[in-house]
Write an enzyme that holds these catalytic residues in place. Structure first.
Site, PDB file in Angstrom:
ATOM      1  N   SER A 175      12.373   0.730   4.726  1.00  0.00           N
ATOM      2  CA  SER A 175      13.593   1.490   4.486  1.00  0.00           C
ATOM      3  C   SER A 175      14.817   0.653   4.859  1.00  0.00           C
ATOM      4  O   SER A 175      15.025  -0.411   4.276  1.00  0.00           O
ATOM      5  CB  SER A 175      13.535   2.822   5.248  1.00  0.00           C
ATOM      6  OG  SER A 175      14.568   3.687   4.857  1.00  0.00           O
ATOM      7  N   ASP A 341       8.934   8.298  -3.709  1.00  0.00           N
ATOM      8  CA  ASP A 341      10.078   8.080  -2.822  1.00  0.00           C
ATOM      9  C   ASP A 341      11.340   8.694  -3.423  1.00  0.00           C
ATOM     10  O   ASP A 341      11.747   8.345  -4.526  1.00  0.00           O
ATOM     11  CB  ASP A 341      10.252   6.571  -2.627  1.00  0.00           C
ATOM     12  CG  ASP A 341      11.179   6.205  -1.482  1.00  0.00           C
ATOM     13  OD1 ASP A 341      12.055   7.015  -1.144  1.00  0.00           O
ATOM     14  OD2 ASP A 341      11.011   5.103  -0.934  1.00  0.00           O
ATOM     15  N   HIS A 374       9.041   9.002   0.822  1.00  0.00           N
ATOM     16  CA  HIS A 374       9.615   7.801   1.430  1.00  0.00           C
ATOM     17  C   HIS A 374       8.838   7.386   2.679  1.00  0.00           C
ATOM     18  O   HIS A 374       8.603   6.186   2.914  1.00  0.00           O
ATOM     19  CB  HIS A 374      11.074   8.090   1.776  1.00  0.00           C
ATOM     20  CG  HIS A 374      11.842   6.934   2.318  1.00  0.00           C
ATOM     21  ND1 HIS A 374      12.055   5.770   1.605  1.00  0.00           N
ATOM     22  CD2 HIS A 374      12.466   6.764   3.524  1.00  0.00           C
ATOM     23  CE1 HIS A 374      12.774   4.928   2.337  1.00  0.00           C
ATOM     24  NE2 HIS A 374      13.028   5.506   3.494  1.00  0.00           N
TER      25      HIS A 374
END
Length: 398
Positions: A175, A341, A374
């Site tokens: 991320s 995601d 995610h």
């Protein structure tokens, strides 16, 4: 709220780690950069940050791997601080002796970012708005300079120099950590040999910029925020809790919410149709988790992190195109992502890959499967373990 629901949330925003921990107890250390000059031209007299290491640096100092952490995370990537810790670091499944990032071979370094979200946590060492400005003797507040992902990278570059490391064997992270990995490869191509951005694309597009603004909106609407001037008063924890609730939901998927909670009520016999104070289980769990995380977090730090992510373009925006930093990457790249995601969609990652490899840079793609959206890039990273091992162990001199 059931234990099952609470555990599901802790595996969301709080990112509960797998059950198998690094054998050694790890230690949080700190380093300081004096008169740190931001990319925006401001000076921070003392930039003090925490870091952790796993494994040993070899004599040649060429076995070091940098792990860069996600938005709500910190440098605790593996192991435990004490044997009775509830869970190990977030990527413990792949970091440790014999694991894909094998600490019998590699020296792993992970650092807290500036403006770290968990500024109130005893296991986080960071510098940001909540820090005392030595020039005034009071918290910086909103006078703290705006930082970028590139500034985060430069603090890690400072740590690299203090450790006597000339080149990373690899830089990798999930991320926001993936954004830092791209930036390392774009800004310092001679300081690493390969890069693994996980659940991240090469720039913040308009959709992400807007979502990040939504993440921060509850803080700005909380009257206790007071324009960021709250360190001598009541912090805007109610707004911060709602902000973290939004982050948790966005970072998961409908498979998680529907599969974990369905339409269950928060309390047996408390029908949401009977009274406004009665809640659904998913709402109560998100609210409780947001409030718990707000207790160790700082609202201004959240807003500074949001701005750093909104500003992100790999390598900075100094060129004619947002793609210039990606085309400058010339080390082998492994991109790990999931099509579920909602923060960095699969199409954005594939477009990033296409831009990087347009001039011949080798790029590998690994797709994760799971129900966490995610967050599969953290809680299910072990799926990519053997691909990571092979990519790290590959001899690039041939």
């Amino acid at each position: 709220m059931t234990r099952h629901c609470l555990a599901a949330l802790m595996g969301g925003l709080l990112l509960a780690a797998p059950a198998f921990a690094l054998d050694e107890i790890v230690e949080k250390k700190s380093f300081t950069l004096t008169d740190f000059r931001t990319l925006g031209g401001e000076t921070i007299p003392e930039m003090t940050l925490g870091y952790e290491t796993y494994g040993a640096l070899n004599e040649a100092k060429d076995n070091a791997i940098l792990i860069t952490h996600f938005f709500s995370g910190n440098s605790h990537a593996a192991g435990k601080y004490a044997e009775d810790d509830a869970a190990p670091g977030y990527w413990d499944a792949i970091i440790g002796p014999g694991k894909p990032i094998d600490t019998d071979r590699y020296f792993v370094v992970s650092a807290d970012t500036p403006v770290n979200l968990a500024a109130k946590s005893p296991t986080v060492i960071t510098t940001g708005p909540a820090t005392v400005n030595p020039a005034t003797g009071e918290s910086w507040g909103m006078d703290f300079p705006i930082l970028t992902i590139g500034d985060f990278v430069e603090t890690q570059h400072g740590l690299m120099q203090q450790l006597g490391i000339e080149r990373w064997h690899a830089v990798m992270g999930p991320s926001m950590g993936g954004l830092q990995a791209y930036d390392w490869a774009a800004r310092h191509p001679d300081k690493l040999t390969r890069v693994i951005p996980v659940i991240a694309s090469g720039w913040a597009d308009a959709d992400l910029i807007a979502w990040l603004d939504i993440w921060g909106a509850p803080v700005r609407l909380d009257p206790n925020w007071n324009g960021g001037d709250y360190y001598e008063g009541t912090p805007p924890d109610a707004g911060l809790a709602q902000a973290l609730k939004i982050v948790t939901l966005h970072a998961n998927s409908a498979e998680w919410t529907n599969g974990t909670f369905g339409r269950d009520w928060a309390e047996e016999g408390a029908d949401p149709a009977a009274a406004m104070e009665n809640e659904f289980a998913v709402v109560k769990t998100l609210n409780d988790g947001g409030a718990a995380r707000a207790a160790s977090s700082d609202a201004n730090h959240l807003l500074y992190l949001i701005r750093a992510n909104q500003l992100f373009v790999a390598g900075g925006a100094g060129g004619e195109s947002v793609y210039d930093g990606l085309t400058a990457i010339d080390v082998p790249v492994m991109l790990i992502h999931t099509d579920e995601d909602l923060v960095f969609p699969g199409n954005a990652v594939r477009e990033t890959a296409a831009i990087i490899k347009a001039d011949g840079t080798p790029v590998e793609m690994v797709e994760l499967e799971g129900t966490r959206g995610h967050l599969d890039g953290v809680v299910n990273i072990a799926q990519a373990g053997e691909q990571i091992r092979a990519f790290l162990d590959r001899d690039l001199t041939q």
